[in-house]
Scaffold this active site. Structure first.
Site, PDB file in Angstrom:
ATOM      1  N   HIS A 134       0.865  -1.188   0.000  1.00 21.06           N
ATOM      2  CA  HIS A 134       0.000   0.000   0.000  1.00 21.06           C
ATOM      3  C   HIS A 134       0.906   1.244   0.000  1.00 21.06           C
ATOM      4  CE1 HIS A 134      -3.477   2.358   0.225  1.00 21.06           C
ATOM      5  NE2 HIS A 134      -3.881   2.148   1.459  1.00 21.06           N
ATOM      6  N   GLN A 137      -0.119   5.084   0.888  1.00 20.51           N
ATOM      7  CA  GLN A 137      -0.382   5.279   2.317  1.00 20.51           C
ATOM      8  C   GLN A 137       0.895   5.694   3.062  1.00 20.51           C
ATOM      9  OE1 GLN A 137      -3.545   4.388   4.144  1.00 20.51           O
ATOM     10  NE2 GLN A 137      -2.465   5.546   5.700  1.00 20.51           N
ATOM     11  N   ASP A 231      -3.741  -1.946  12.116  1.00 18.27           N
ATOM     12  CA  ASP A 231      -4.629  -2.051  10.945  1.00 18.27           C
ATOM     13  C   ASP A 231      -5.612  -3.176  11.254  1.00 18.27           C
ATOM     14  OD1 ASP A 231      -5.722  -1.946   8.378  1.00 18.27           O
ATOM     15  OD2 ASP A 231      -3.991  -2.843   7.377  1.00 18.27           O
ATOM     16  N   ARG A 317      -3.417  11.597   3.059  1.00 22.53           N
ATOM     17  CA  ARG A 317      -3.489  10.730   1.880  1.00 22.53           C
ATOM     18  C   ARG A 317      -3.645  11.568   0.616  1.00 22.53           C
ATOM     19  NH1 ARG A 317      -5.297   5.784   1.933  1.00 22.53           N
ATOM     20  NH2 ARG A 317      -4.232   5.710  -0.058  1.00 22.53           N
TER      21      ARG A 317
HETATM   22  N1  NVA Z   1      -4.905  -4.083   5.257  1.00 29.35           N
HETATM   23  C1  NVA Z   1      -6.112  -3.366   4.885  1.00 29.35           C
HETATM   24  C2  NVA Z   1      -5.789  -1.966   4.523  1.00 29.35           C
HETATM   25  C3  NVA Z   1      -6.976  -1.108   4.171  1.00 29.35           C
HETATM   26  C4  NVA Z   1      -6.609   0.293   3.825  1.00 29.35           C
HETATM   27  C5  NVA Z   1      -6.778  -4.096   3.725  1.00 29.35           C
HETATM   28  O1  NVA Z   1      -6.076  -4.487   2.780  1.00 29.35           O
HETATM   29  O2  NVA Z   1      -7.996  -4.274   3.774  1.00 29.35           O
HETATM   30  N1   CP Z   2      -6.459   3.725   4.128  1.00 30.24           N
HETATM   31  C1   CP Z   2      -7.118   3.449   3.002  1.00 30.24           C
HETATM   32  O1   CP Z   2      -6.543   3.042   1.984  1.00 30.24           O
HETATM   33  O2   CP Z   2      -8.451   3.685   3.058  1.00 30.24           O
HETATM   34  P1   CP Z   2      -9.539   3.295   1.961  1.00 30.24           P
HETATM   35  O3   CP Z   2      -9.633   1.798   1.941  1.00 30.24           O
HETATM   36  O4   CP Z   2     -10.800   3.970   2.406  1.00 30.24           O
HETATM   37  O5   CP Z   2      -9.063   3.811   0.625  1.00 30.24           O
END
Ligand code: NVA
Ligand code: CP
Length: 334
Positions: A134, A137, A231, A317
């Protein structure tokens, strides 16, 4: 520093430490412009497309608002409203979309999908989250750390609590190593990061004077920490059946007041969001009914505490994504 114009933004391991610092600087400058109300339509006339195969609030809104602020046209496509993946391969979609757009964002499943998109597209491709990484982020998170601890983050310590081998945890290990921040992955053995990634990050961290620690010991992991980060325990794309085992394995790693009491006096709490800190969500309510718990990875008390910076982080973000798009679409300085 070499220009990032034309580069894809797929994972932070593809970038130098200076590239990453440059993107955080740029995000900081864009945030100042936005807060001062200074227009910055630096990409006027360009168009971008956002492909989402998983749901999103922050990432989608960040790309849309950042795109508009930069003067660009923005198209949003979800799986229900496009041919991507179902009737048209990733390779064909990439070649079609490149004829229309100057940049493509992708959120979805395997990293190999976004890598394939980038291979076939003629324009920059930005990773808005995959199962493995990610990266957008991270620029926001490091901007948030700078806002609390100053621009030089070397020697600070960030602890990731819980599912310490998910996309966010993996990405944090990389960005911390690159910026000389000590990184701690704190979770049970089955939720710890892969050995190759730990070794890679240890090598990068060593060059920058910091360390990587993987531990299942909460007291050891959190002692004196500057940042406690967590998370969700089950990420998007994982089956509902894993909730049971995750709750059992990760409950000892919940971020609560006891955990925060182990940290440095000026420590902060971060979470990429969305967070299950109460029963105010459909999933939170279902879990409460089934497992009898009303808070998961973080307690409501910590989430709402003075140490929590989660809404600054969410705002960042947008500034971060603006910086990433601008840097890869333009070689102009401002
Ligand atoms: N680890 C989480 C992050 C969401 C922003 C997911 O992949 O659902
Ligand atoms: N943190 C993040 O990526 O949030 P969303 O899933 O809402 O995009």
């Amino acid at each position: 520093m070499a220009s990032l114009k034309g580069r894809d933004f797929l994972k932070l391991l593809d970038f130098t430490d200076d590239d990453v610092k440059h993107l955080i600087d740029l995000a900081q400058r864009f945030k100042a412009l936005k807060h001062e109300g200074v227009a910055h339509r630096f990409c006027e006339g360009k168009n971008i497309v956002l492909l989402f195969e998983k749901t999103s609030t922050r990432t989608r809104c960040s790309f849309e608002v950042a795109g508009h602020d930069l003067g660009m046209g923005v198209t949003f496509l979800d799986p229900a409203s496009s041919q991507v993946s179902k009737k048209e391969s990733i390779a064909d979609s990439a070649r079609v979309l490149s004829r229309f757009y100057d940049g493509i964002e992708y959120r979805g499943f395997g990293q190999s999908i976004v890598e394939e998109l980038a291979e076939y597209a003629d324009c920059p491709v930005w990773n808005g989250l995959t199962d493995e990484w990610h990266p957008t982020q991270m620029i926001a998170d490091m901007l948030t750390m700078r806002e609390n601890f100053g621009d030089d983050l070397v020697g600070r310590t960030l602890v990731f609590m819980g599912d310490a081998r998910n996309n966010v945890a993996n990405s944090l290990m990389v960005v911390c190593a690159k910026l000389g921040i000590n990184f701690v992955a704190c979770g049970p053995a089955e939720n710890q990061p892969e050995a190759w990634l730990v070794e890679t990050c240890e090598r990068i961290a060593r060059e920058n004077g910091s360390t990587v620690l993987v531990t299942d010991d909460v007291e050891r992991g959190c002692a004196g920490a500057d940042v406690i980060y967590t998370d969700v325990w089950v990420s998007m794309g994982e089956p509902d059946e894993v909730w049971d085992e995750r709750i059992r394995a990760l409950s000892p790693y919940q971020v609560n007041e006891r955990v925060m009491s182990l940290t440095a006096p000026d420590s902060i709490f971060l979470h990429c969001l969305p967070a299950y800190h109460d029963t105010g969500t459909a999933v939170g309510e279902k879990i409460a009914e089934k497992f009898g718990i009303t808070e998961m990875e973080v307690t409501d008390a910590v989430f709402e505490s003075e140490k929590s910076r989660v809404f600054d982080e969410a705002e960042n973000r947008m500034h971060a994504i603006k910086a990433i798009m601008y840097a890869t679409l333009s070689d102009e300085e401002f």
